[in-house]
Design a protein around this motif. Structure first.
Motif, PDB file in Angstrom:
ATOM      1  N   LEU A 135       0.831  -1.205   0.000  1.00  0.00           N
ATOM      2  CA  LEU A 135       0.000   0.000   0.000  1.00  0.00           C
ATOM      3  C   LEU A 135       0.866   1.256   0.000  1.00  0.00           C
ATOM      4  CD1 LEU A 135      -2.781   1.218   0.007  1.00  0.00           C
ATOM      5  CD2 LEU A 135      -2.802   1.067   2.505  1.00  0.00           C
ATOM      6  N   ASP A 136       1.966   1.241   0.752  1.00  0.00           N
ATOM      7  CA  ASP A 136       2.876   2.392   0.733  1.00  0.00           C
ATOM      8  C   ASP A 136       3.381   2.640  -0.684  1.00  0.00           C
ATOM      9  OD1 ASP A 136       2.569   2.730   3.448  1.00  0.00           O
ATOM     10  OD2 ASP A 136       4.440   1.713   3.986  1.00  0.00           O
ATOM     11  N   TRP A 137       3.749   1.543  -1.376  1.00  0.00           N
ATOM     12  CA  TRP A 137       4.205   1.702  -2.765  1.00  0.00           C
ATOM     13  C   TRP A 137       3.076   2.233  -3.647  1.00  0.00           C
ATOM     14  CZ3 TRP A 137       2.331  -0.705  -7.173  1.00  0.00           C
ATOM     15  CH2 TRP A 137       3.036  -0.427  -8.354  1.00  0.00           C
ATOM     16  N   ALA A 138       1.888   1.649  -3.532  1.00  0.00           N
ATOM     17  CA  ALA A 138       0.757   2.075  -4.362  1.00  0.00           C
ATOM     18  C   ALA A 138       0.421   3.541  -4.114  1.00  0.00           C
ATOM     19  CB  ALA A 138      -0.466   1.194  -4.089  1.00  0.00           C
ATOM     20  N   ASN A 139       0.483   3.972  -2.869  1.00  0.00           N
ATOM     21  CA  ASN A 139       0.214   5.378  -2.563  1.00  0.00           C
ATOM     22  C   ASN A 139       1.235   6.303  -3.214  1.00  0.00           C
ATOM     23  OD1 ASN A 139      -2.134   5.048  -1.048  1.00  0.00           O
ATOM     24  ND2 ASN A 139      -1.062   4.957   0.907  1.00  0.00           N
ATOM     25  N   GLY A 140       2.423   5.780  -3.496  1.00  0.00           N
ATOM     26  CA  GLY A 140       3.442   6.589  -4.150  1.00  0.00           C
ATOM     27  C   GLY A 140       3.258   6.727  -5.649  1.00  0.00           C
ATOM     28  N   GLN A 141       2.372   5.912  -6.231  1.00  0.00           N
ATOM     29  CA  GLN A 141       2.112   5.978  -7.677  1.00  0.00           C
ATOM     30  C   GLN A 141       0.912   6.900  -7.886  1.00  0.00           C
ATOM     31  OE1 GLN A 141       4.718   4.196  -9.049  1.00  0.00           O
ATOM     32  NE2 GLN A 141       5.027   3.892  -6.853  1.00  0.00           N
ATOM     33  N   ALA A 142       1.140   8.209  -7.812  1.00  0.00           N
ATOM     34  CA  ALA A 142       0.042   9.155  -7.650  1.00  0.00           C
ATOM     35  C   ALA A 142      -0.223  10.040  -8.868  1.00  0.00           C
ATOM     36  CB  ALA A 142       0.293  10.042  -6.422  1.00  0.00           C
ATOM     37  N   THR A 143       0.449   9.799  -9.989  1.00  0.00           N
ATOM     38  CA  THR A 143       0.201  10.584 -11.196  1.00  0.00           C
ATOM     39  C   THR A 143      -0.159   9.641 -12.334  1.00  0.00           C
ATOM     40  OG1 THR A 143       2.493  10.475 -11.988  1.00  0.00           O
ATOM     41  CG2 THR A 143       1.943  12.256 -10.437  1.00  0.00           C
ATOM     42  N   PRO A 144      -0.814  10.146 -13.382  1.00  0.00           N
ATOM     43  CA  PRO A 144      -1.107   9.273 -14.520  1.00  0.00           C
ATOM     44  C   PRO A 144       0.130   8.584 -15.088  1.00  0.00           C
ATOM     45  CG  PRO A 144      -2.409  11.271 -14.686  1.00  0.00           C
ATOM     46  CD  PRO A 144      -1.464  11.474 -13.523  1.00  0.00           C
ATOM     47  N   GLU A 145       1.257   9.296 -15.146  1.00  0.00           N
ATOM     48  CA  GLU A 145       2.480   8.689 -15.680  1.00  0.00           C
ATOM     49  C   GLU A 145       2.995   7.597 -14.750  1.00  0.00           C
ATOM     50  OE1 GLU A 145       6.779  10.019 -17.512  1.00  0.00           O
ATOM     51  OE2 GLU A 145       5.958  11.171 -15.838  1.00  0.00           O
ATOM     52  N   ALA A 146       2.979   7.860 -13.438  1.00  0.00           N
ATOM     53  CA  ALA A 146       3.463   6.857 -12.486  1.00  0.00           C
ATOM     54  C   ALA A 146       2.592   5.609 -12.524  1.00  0.00           C
ATOM     55  CB  ALA A 146       3.491   7.446 -11.083  1.00  0.00           C
ATOM     56  N   ILE A 147       1.283   5.780 -12.654  1.00  0.00           N
ATOM     57  CA  ILE A 147       0.381   4.631 -12.753  1.00  0.00           C
ATOM     58  C   ILE A 147       0.683   3.835 -14.013  1.00  0.00           C
ATOM     59  CG2 ILE A 147      -2.033   3.970 -13.091  1.00  0.00           C
ATOM     60  CD1 ILE A 147      -2.747   6.422 -11.313  1.00  0.00           C
ATOM     61  N   ARG A 148       0.864   4.538 -15.113  1.00  0.00           N
ATOM     62  CA  ARG A 148       1.112   3.869 -16.401  1.00  0.00           C
ATOM     63  C   ARG A 148       2.435   3.118 -16.390  1.00  0.00           C
ATOM     64  NH1 ARG A 148       3.899   5.818 -20.540  1.00  0.00           N
ATOM     65  NH2 ARG A 148       3.884   7.920 -19.644  1.00  0.00           N
ATOM     66  N   LEU A 149       3.466   3.697 -15.768  1.00  0.00           N
ATOM     67  CA  LEU A 149       4.779   3.059 -15.757  1.00  0.00           C
ATOM     68  C   LEU A 149       4.899   2.016 -14.656  1.00  0.00           C
ATOM     69  CD1 LEU A 149       7.055   6.171 -16.402  1.00  0.00           C
ATOM     70  CD2 LEU A 149       6.464   4.359 -18.018  1.00  0.00           C
ATOM     71  N   GLY A 150       4.091   2.153 -13.598  1.00  0.00           N
ATOM     72  CA  GLY A 150       4.178   1.222 -12.489  1.00  0.00           C
ATOM     73  C   GLY A 150       3.291   0.006 -12.614  1.00  0.00           C
ATOM     74  N   ILE A 151       2.383  -0.002 -13.572  1.00  0.00           N
ATOM     75  CA  ILE A 151       1.377  -1.059 -13.661  1.00  0.00           C
ATOM     76  C   ILE A 151       1.984  -2.434 -13.873  1.00  0.00           C
ATOM     77  CG2 ILE A 151       1.023  -0.830 -16.160  1.00  0.00           C
ATOM     78  CD1 ILE A 151      -1.738  -1.460 -13.528  1.00  0.00           C
ATOM     79  N   PHE A 152       3.194  -2.514 -14.456  1.00  0.00           N
ATOM     80  CA  PHE A 152       3.788  -3.822 -14.714  1.00  0.00           C
ATOM     81  C   PHE A 152       4.602  -4.348 -13.530  1.00  0.00           C
ATOM     82  CE2 PHE A 152       3.185  -2.004 -18.994  1.00  0.00           C
ATOM     83  CZ  PHE A 152       2.291  -2.950 -19.467  1.00  0.00           C
TER      84      PHE A 152
END
Length: 337
Positions: A135-152
């Motif tokens: 959850l700490d990591w997921a909370n850090g993915q807070a922008t559209p770009e971070a979500i797109r790059l972190g999804i994998f």
């Protein structure tokens, strides 16, 4: 209007707090579609739902034979009447302004199809260190770009934090049944289709961690299921962004890493070599591919690197190392664990 999808099964203990948090929302124009997925707790869950439905007409209850989370969510989507769909679980609690804030964001950003929010961890941080770290990591993915790059790497969007436009399931398909996490597959598919996703930088939900949570008990949510379902999506994404496609170098030569990375082979990706820091592996040939020292990685003009090491914190260390060597996230390297 907002429709809140609330699948419920044997949840009488936590359900009142979840419903109270929803019925106390500052946004007035919403409905709760509660899907009772064949609860068999002696009528306790049904009694809670019916008591709340008598008190507030915004709660609509669908009673169904037990069919699982995907069948329940699909039934809820079919019954929903809102312009946007919010998710909620029966053991979580919303901030009073959650629906208001997320609905206002979608209204103000017509280019965004889904908006999430930060979440507070409601479990024991010591007993559930892995969940808390995720959850700490997921909370850090807070922008559209971070979500797109972190999804994998893993899912950056806890399911009960999201609100999405009601048109999306009709355009790109809804929840799918299979041996994989239904929410993660949905985010992968919608991102691949071009749906932009964002996250509000405030904690609007308490994500509790009861022992019976599906992600703890169902094999569809174990690590191997995540790797299996993302392999095809990752391979297609690499075909779009990798200038050296279909060839990649994979960081990690351990057996679990190799097994997970080799799932890309069925989708046309060619793994040229493993990169590793273990001197016992460097120079060997594993799985028909040489193991090269990470320090000897070729320049980004000559290769694309996919870090696949799953140990907590390793990806961040590898990302810093590659960035110092001139690699650019999303252009010459992309973490997959």
């Amino acid at each position: 209007m907002i429709s809140v999808l609330l699948p419920v099964r044997n949840a009488a203990a936590g359900l009142p707090a979840a419903l109270d948090s929803l019925l106390g929302q500052t946004l007035g124009d919403f409905e709760i579609v509660a899907i009772n997925d064949g609860s068999d707790d002696g009528g306790a869950t049904q009694a809670v739902l019916e008591a709340y439905a008598r008190r507030d007409a915004r709660l609509r209850v669908l009673h169904r034979p037990h069919g699982g989370i995907v069948a329940a969510l699909t039934a809820g989507l079919a019954a929903a009447r809102g312009d946007a769909i919010a998710r909620m679980d029966a053991d979580d609690v919303c901030h009073p302004r959650r629906l208001e804030r997320q609905a206002a964001f979608l209204d103000a950003h017509p280019d965004i199809g889904l908006v999430s929010c930060l979440a507070a961890f409601g479990g024991d941080p010591e007993a559930a260190r892995g969940y808390k770290a995720h959850l700490d990591w997921a909370n850090g993915q807070a922008t559209p770009e971070a979500i797109r790059l972190g999804i994998f790497r893993e899912s950056p969007l806890p399911h009960p934090t999201v609100m999405f436009r009601a048109e999306l399931p009709g355009r790109f398909g809804g929840y799918r049944q299979g041996p994989f996490p239904e929410d993660y597959e949905l985010w992968l598919r919608w991102l691949e289709a071009g749906v932009a996703m964002a996250k509000l930088p405030e904690a609007l939900l308490v994500w509790n961690d009861p022992p019976g949570r599906l992600s703890r008990t169902d094999p569809r949510y174990d690590a191997e299921a995540f790797h299996r379902i993302k392999a095809g999506y990752l391979a297609r994404h690499l075909a779009r962004i990798n200038p050296h496609h279909p060839e990649v170098l994979v960081v990690g030569a351990g057996r679990p890493t190799r097994r997970r990375a080799e799932q890309l082979l069925a989708h046309g990706v060619v793994i040229k070599a493993w990169l590793d820091i273990d001197p016992r592996k460097i120079g060997r040939v594993l799985g028909g591919r040489p193991v090269i020292a990470l320090e000897a990685v070729p320049p980004p003009s000559a290769c694309f690197v996919v870090p696949y090491v799953a140990s907590r914190g390793a990806t961040d260390i590898l990302s810093r190392f590659l960035s110092q060597r001139g690699f650019v996230l999303g252009r010459s390297f992309l973490p997959a664990a």
